[in-house]
Scaffold this motif. Structure first.
Motif, PDB file in Angstrom:
ATOM      1  N   LEU A 188     122.544  39.356   7.336  1.00  0.00           N
ATOM      2  CA  LEU A 188     121.356  38.779   7.970  1.00  0.00           C
ATOM      3  C   LEU A 188     120.091  39.502   7.523  1.00  0.00           C
ATOM      4  N   ARG A 189     120.175  40.822   7.375  1.00  0.00           N
ATOM      5  CA  ARG A 189     118.997  41.595   6.990  1.00  0.00           C
ATOM      6  C   ARG A 189     118.640  41.400   5.514  1.00  0.00           C
ATOM      7  N   ARG A 190     119.623  41.013   4.718  1.00  0.00           N
ATOM      8  CA  ARG A 190     119.317  40.698   3.316  1.00  0.00           C
ATOM      9  C   ARG A 190     118.532  39.394   3.213  1.00  0.00           C
ATOM     10  N   HIS A 191     118.699  38.537   4.195  1.00  0.00           N
ATOM     11  CA  HIS A 191     117.971  37.263   4.249  1.00  0.00           C
ATOM     12  C   HIS A 191     117.117  37.255   5.514  1.00  0.00           C
ATOM     13  N   ARG A 192     116.084  38.083   5.517  1.00  0.00           N
ATOM     14  CA  ARG A 192     115.267  38.239   6.719  1.00  0.00           C
ATOM     15  C   ARG A 192     114.596  36.931   7.117  1.00  0.00           C
ATOM     16  N   ARG A 193     114.525  36.731   8.407  1.00  0.00           N
ATOM     17  CA  ARG A 193     113.880  35.542   8.940  1.00  0.00           C
ATOM     18  C   ARG A 193     112.568  35.934   9.615  1.00  0.00           C
ATOM     19  N   LYS A 197     104.547  31.456  14.422  1.00  0.00           N
ATOM     20  CA  LYS A 197     103.724  31.799  15.586  1.00  0.00           C
ATOM     21  C   LYS A 197     104.209  31.115  16.847  1.00  0.00           C
ATOM     22  N   SER A 198     104.875  29.978  16.672  1.00  0.00           N
ATOM     23  CA  SER A 198     105.400  29.262  17.838  1.00  0.00           C
ATOM     24  C   SER A 198     106.707  29.876  18.338  1.00  0.00           C
ATOM     25  N   GLY A 199     107.250  30.859  17.591  1.00  0.00           N
ATOM     26  CA  GLY A 199     108.491  31.508  17.991  1.00  0.00           C
ATOM     27  C   GLY A 199     109.731  30.784  17.519  1.00  0.00           C
ATOM     28  N   ILE A 200     109.563  29.670  16.777  1.00  0.00           N
ATOM     29  CA  ILE A 200     110.702  28.890  16.303  1.00  0.00           C
ATOM     30  C   ILE A 200     111.196  29.462  14.979  1.00  0.00           C
ATOM     31  N   VAL A 201     112.511  29.639  14.851  1.00  0.00           N
ATOM     32  CA  VAL A 201     113.119  30.131  13.614  1.00  0.00           C
ATOM     33  C   VAL A 201     114.121  29.093  13.125  1.00  0.00           C
ATOM     34  N   SER A 202     113.975  28.657  11.883  1.00  0.00           N
ATOM     35  CA  SER A 202     114.914  27.684  11.324  1.00  0.00           C
ATOM     36  C   SER A 202     116.192  28.371  10.888  1.00  0.00           C
ATOM     37  N   MET A 203     117.291  27.634  10.982  1.00  0.00           N
ATOM     38  CA  MET A 203     118.580  28.186  10.543  1.00  0.00           C
ATOM     39  C   MET A 203     118.612  28.422   9.028  1.00  0.00           C
ATOM     40  N   PHE A 204     117.664  27.816   8.280  1.00  0.00           N
ATOM     41  CA  PHE A 204     117.612  27.988   6.832  1.00  0.00           C
ATOM     42  C   PHE A 204     116.583  29.042   6.407  1.00  0.00           C
ATOM     43  N   SER A 205     115.863  29.646   7.360  1.00  0.00           N
ATOM     44  CA  SER A 205     114.854  30.648   7.017  1.00  0.00           C
ATOM     45  C   SER A 205     115.491  31.814   6.272  1.00  0.00           C
ATOM     46  N   ARG A 218     108.699  29.112   2.757  1.00  0.00           N
ATOM     47  CA  ARG A 218     108.305  29.478   4.123  1.00  0.00           C
ATOM     48  C   ARG A 218     108.406  28.276   5.055  1.00  0.00           C
ATOM     49  N   TYR A 219     108.923  28.546   6.245  1.00  0.00           N
ATOM     50  CA  TYR A 219     109.101  27.498   7.243  1.00  0.00           C
ATOM     51  C   TYR A 219     107.790  27.273   7.986  1.00  0.00           C
ATOM     52  N   CYS A 220     107.364  26.011   8.070  1.00  0.00           N
ATOM     53  CA  CYS A 220     106.100  25.669   8.724  1.00  0.00           C
ATOM     54  C   CYS A 220     106.359  24.720   9.890  1.00  0.00           C
ATOM     55  N   ARG A 228     110.154  15.754  12.835  1.00  0.00           N
ATOM     56  CA  ARG A 228     110.274  15.301  11.448  1.00  0.00           C
ATOM     57  C   ARG A 228     109.177  15.880  10.556  1.00  0.00           C
ATOM     58  N   GLN A 229     108.135  16.497  11.154  1.00  0.00           N
ATOM     59  CA  GLN A 229     107.046  17.064  10.358  1.00  0.00           C
ATOM     60  C   GLN A 229     107.289  18.518   9.946  1.00  0.00           C
ATOM     61  N   ASP A 230     108.276  19.169  10.530  1.00  0.00           N
ATOM     62  CA  ASP A 230     108.605  20.542  10.128  1.00  0.00           C
ATOM     63  C   ASP A 230     108.994  20.551   8.652  1.00  0.00           C
ATOM     64  N   HIS A 231     108.561  21.580   7.927  1.00  0.00           N
ATOM     65  CA  HIS A 231     108.858  21.615   6.500  1.00  0.00           C
ATOM     66  C   HIS A 231     108.856  23.037   5.960  1.00  0.00           C
ATOM     67  N   PHE A 232     109.411  23.198   4.762  1.00  0.00           N
ATOM     68  CA  PHE A 232     109.354  24.446   4.003  1.00  0.00           C
ATOM     69  C   PHE A 232     108.402  24.258   2.843  1.00  0.00           C
ATOM     70  N   VAL A 233     107.600  25.298   2.567  1.00  0.00           N
ATOM     71  CA  VAL A 233     106.659  25.222   1.464  1.00  0.00           C
ATOM     72  C   VAL A 233     106.753  26.512   0.648  1.00  0.00           C
ATOM     73  N   CYS A 234     106.469  26.414  -0.644  1.00  0.00           N
ATOM     74  CA  CYS A 234     106.565  27.573  -1.541  1.00  0.00           C
ATOM     75  C   CYS A 234     105.594  28.677  -1.113  1.00  0.00           C
TER      76      CYS A 234
END
Length: 249
Positions: A188-193, A197-205, A218-220, A228-234
């Motif tokens: 888990l620490r090798r793939h830090r999440r 700001k909203s406190g939400i963490v994606s399972m893919f972070s 980065r998870y937005c 449906r608007q949640d997304h990841f961006v470079c």
């Protein structure tokens, strides 16, 4: 030395450089002997650390053996449980501080173990302390020797050795954390999440990378988005360096 009777005001004797050389030889010889003793002890599987990690204490009957210090071990288990639950070191430190959990230094002082002065701010857990606990393989019951070294007997600063040069002896003392939990925490620490700001963490972070530049995605999200608007961006695009495009998932 005082008995050398050297007075620089009267000039330096031609013998002083020779005295300095012999003194340095003596110090180096003593250092080499101590190093060989420690090398022999470390290769035998005995721990080289002066003080056991937080969660352990020395066995009164045998100083080379560690036994579990249950009140401290309970805090160690809590830290690992919080990490498995998805919290990072900073978040865990905040939780412990809010719960008024004693830091290692405060705990050791409370039981009369010789230690540094207690911190000015009570319950002052910091991310580095938490990270240090999460990184210690000793909690699996293993002895890990030769983590650090000094380039010279004249240097006080210790340098880290590569992990492949450590000497690890398994099951030398009672384990506080089972090996499966420890390995899970390291993964888990090798793939830090990084929480939003909203406190939400994606399972893919921490697991997604940009196919073009290799940076993390980065998870937005916000509390105002539809799901449906949640997304990841470079991350490179987000940093405004212009080194990658605005594609997102």
């Amino acid at each position: 030395a005082i008995m050398d009777n050297i007075d620089t005001a009267k000039g330096i004797s031609d013998l002083v450089p020779m005295q300095d050389l012999f003194n340095e030889w003596h110090a180096k010889n003593t250092s080499d002997k101590v190093r060989k003793v420690m090398q022999s002890k470390g290769m035998s599987g005995k721990p080289l650390t002066t003080n056991p990690p937080f969660g352990y204490m020395k066995n009164p009957a045998n100083k080379d053996e560690w036994i579990v210090d249950e009140p401290a071990a309970k805090i160690v288990r809590k830290i690992f449980d919080l990490c498995v639950a998805g919290l990072g070191p900073t978040q865990i430190a905040k939780r412990l501080k809010a719960a008024k959990v004693l830091t290692p230094t405060e705990y050791w002082n409370s039981i009369g173990r010789k230690c540094s002065k207690p911190p000015a701010i009570p319950y002052g857990w910091v991310a580095d302390t938490v990270s240090g606990i999460l990184d210690k393989q000793e909690y699996c019951g293993d002895t890990v020797n030769f983590r650090t070294y000094r380039k010279s007997f004249k240097m006080k600063k210790k340098l880290d050795k590569p992990k492949d040069e450590w000497k690890i002896f398994q099951n030398t003392h009672p384990a506080i954390i089972d090996r499966e939990t420890f390995e899970l925490v390291q993964e888990l620490r090798r793939h830090r999440r990084r929480p939003t700001k909203s406190g939400i963490v994606s399972m893919f972070s921490g697991l997604l990378y940009c196919a073009d530049c290799g940076a993390k995605m980065r998870y937005c999200t916000t509390n105002y988005f539809e799901k449906r608007q949640d997304h990841f961006v470079c991350a490179n695009y987000r940093s405004n360096t212009g080194s990658c495009s605005a594609h997102f998932i």
